[in-house]
Design a protein around this motif. Structure first.
Motif, PDB file in Angstrom:
ATOM      1  N   UNK A  24       0.836  -1.208   0.000  1.00 21.02           N
ATOM      2  CA  UNK A  24       0.000   0.000   0.000  1.00 21.02           C
ATOM      3  C   UNK A  24       0.873   1.262   0.000  1.00 21.02           C
ATOM      4  N   UNK A  25       2.048   1.167   0.626  1.00 22.78           N
ATOM      5  CA  UNK A  25       2.977   2.309   0.613  1.00 22.78           C
ATOM      6  C   UNK A  25       3.460   2.609  -0.807  1.00 22.78           C
ATOM      7  N   UNK A  26       3.638   1.554  -1.612  1.00 21.74           N
ATOM      8  CA  UNK A  26       4.047   1.760  -3.008  1.00 21.74           C
ATOM      9  C   UNK A  26       2.929   2.452  -3.780  1.00 21.74           C
ATOM     10  N   UNK A  27       1.683   2.046  -3.515  1.00 22.06           N
ATOM     11  CA  UNK A  27       0.541   2.713  -4.162  1.00 22.06           C
ATOM     12  C   UNK A  27       0.522   4.201  -3.817  1.00 22.06           C
ATOM     13  N   UNK A  28       0.761   4.505  -2.560  1.00 22.35           N
ATOM     14  CA  UNK A  28       0.783   5.910  -2.138  1.00 22.35           C
ATOM     15  C   UNK A  28       1.941   6.665  -2.804  1.00 22.35           C
ATOM     16  N   UNK A  29       3.085   6.000  -2.904  1.00 17.69           N
ATOM     17  CA  UNK A  29       4.264   6.589  -3.539  1.00 17.69           C
ATOM     18  C   UNK A  29       3.976   6.919  -5.009  1.00 17.69           C
TER      19      UNK A  29
ATOM     20  N   UNK B 131       5.194  -4.385 -12.754  1.00 18.99           N
ATOM     21  CA  UNK B 131       6.651  -4.366 -12.563  1.00 18.99           C
ATOM     22  C   UNK B 131       7.080  -3.520 -11.358  1.00 18.99           C
ATOM     23  N   UNK B 132       6.204  -2.627 -10.902  1.00 21.67           N
ATOM     24  CA  UNK B 132       6.530  -1.785  -9.746  1.00 21.67           C
ATOM     25  C   UNK B 132       6.372  -2.532  -8.417  1.00 21.67           C
ATOM     26  N   UNK B 133       5.840  -3.747  -8.484  1.00 24.15           N
ATOM     27  CA  UNK B 133       5.571  -4.511  -7.266  1.00 24.15           C
ATOM     28  C   UNK B 133       6.280  -5.864  -7.246  1.00 24.15           C
TER      29      UNK B 133
END
Length: 280
Positions: free
Chosen positions: A221-226, A237-239
């Motif tokens: 979820x932190x990546x989604x926020x980023x 690919x971002x995950x």
């Protein structure tokens, strides 16, 4: 190397000061054809020469020979089945430090692994295992983010990062990744926009690690926020884990940006050419 006598080799080098550029080009072609084994001889001739023109020609020849060797190694690595990450990092490293031996880099990495291994316990939970690695790398060994010289070419050179203990996100992640994988931990690289991180992923769970921030653990979820903050649409690919090839390509791209910012056109074009070899 073709069997030429010292007399013949000396005669070739002496012609590097010829007034006819066509003669010099012919001599350069002949010397290049002798391969990298001629480099020690050329370096000796450079030291013995008091002619700046000849010295400059020798410097260019040595660089061209070293670059040719780097290209050959890079293509061999690209075509290898394993595409070993440390080998790829060493090959990239030889662009700036052509005399660096793989065994030297491997020895330094093994010492870091040993430091972590002596504190490590296999029966711990994943978060605790990661905390041990974090403690050794960032507290005991003092690896940290190179925020002052973020775009320095040295951040893409593993030997430089190991000696200064400072690096950019991907070089610090590479050290972390090499150590973790040698310990048998399922840690992989993840290609995020403007940032490179790691993922711990097994059948039961997964979480992310930011080596640029002392091994900070964070969630999907932190990546989604980023990404939302950057106004970038999420992509798989971002995950998900990326390959050694992805890591080496990104490090070459970082090196290109570093030389562009320094205004070094020649090195920028040379590194672009090396990246093209991997992209072809």
């Amino acid at each position: 190397m073709e069997n030429l006598t010292d007399k013949e080799l000396n005669a070739l080098v002496s012609l590097l000061d010829d007034e006819d550029r066509e003669v010099i080009n012919h001599v350069r072609g002949k010397i290049i054809s002798l391969g990298t084994e001629i480099i020690p001889f050329l370096e000796q001739k450079w030291e013995e020469s008091f002619n700046p023109t000849v010295q400059k020609e020798i410097e260019e020849l040595v660089h061209e020979l070293q670059l040719s060797q780097l290209r050959s190694r890079l293509l061999e690595w690209k075509e290898s089945e394993k595409q070993d990450l440390l080998t790829g990092l060493w090959i990239l490293n030889t662009y700036q430090y052509p005399d660096l031996e793989f065994d030297e880099l491997n020895g330094e990495m093994h010492q870091i692994y040993f430091e972590v291994w002596t504190s490590f316990k296999n029966d711990l939970q994943p978060y605790d295992q990661v905390r041990i690695i974090n403690n050794v790398l960032f507290n005991r060994l003092k690896f940290s983010a190179n925020t002052k010289n973020f775009h320095s070419p040295g951040n893409s050179m593993l030997s430089n990062v190991l000696s200064t203990k400072k690096g950019n996100p991907i070089s610090l992640c590479a050290i972390y990744l090499l150590v973790a994988q040698k310990l048998g931990i399922p840690v992989h690289g993840v290609n995020l926009p403007n940032l490179f991180v790691l993922i711990y992923m097994n059948e039961e769970q997964s979480f992310y690690i930011n080596a640029f921030n002392k091994g900070l653990i964070f969630s999907k979820s932190d990546i989604y926020h980023y990404l939302e903050h950057l106004k970038i649409a999420p992509k798989d690919e971002f995950f998900e884990p990326c390959s050694s090839m992805d890591i080496i390509k990104r490090m070459f791209r970082n090196l290109i940006v570093a030389y562009e910012r320094l205004g070094d056109v020649e090195k920028t074009e040379e590194v672009k050419g090396l990246l093209d070899l991997l992209n072809d």
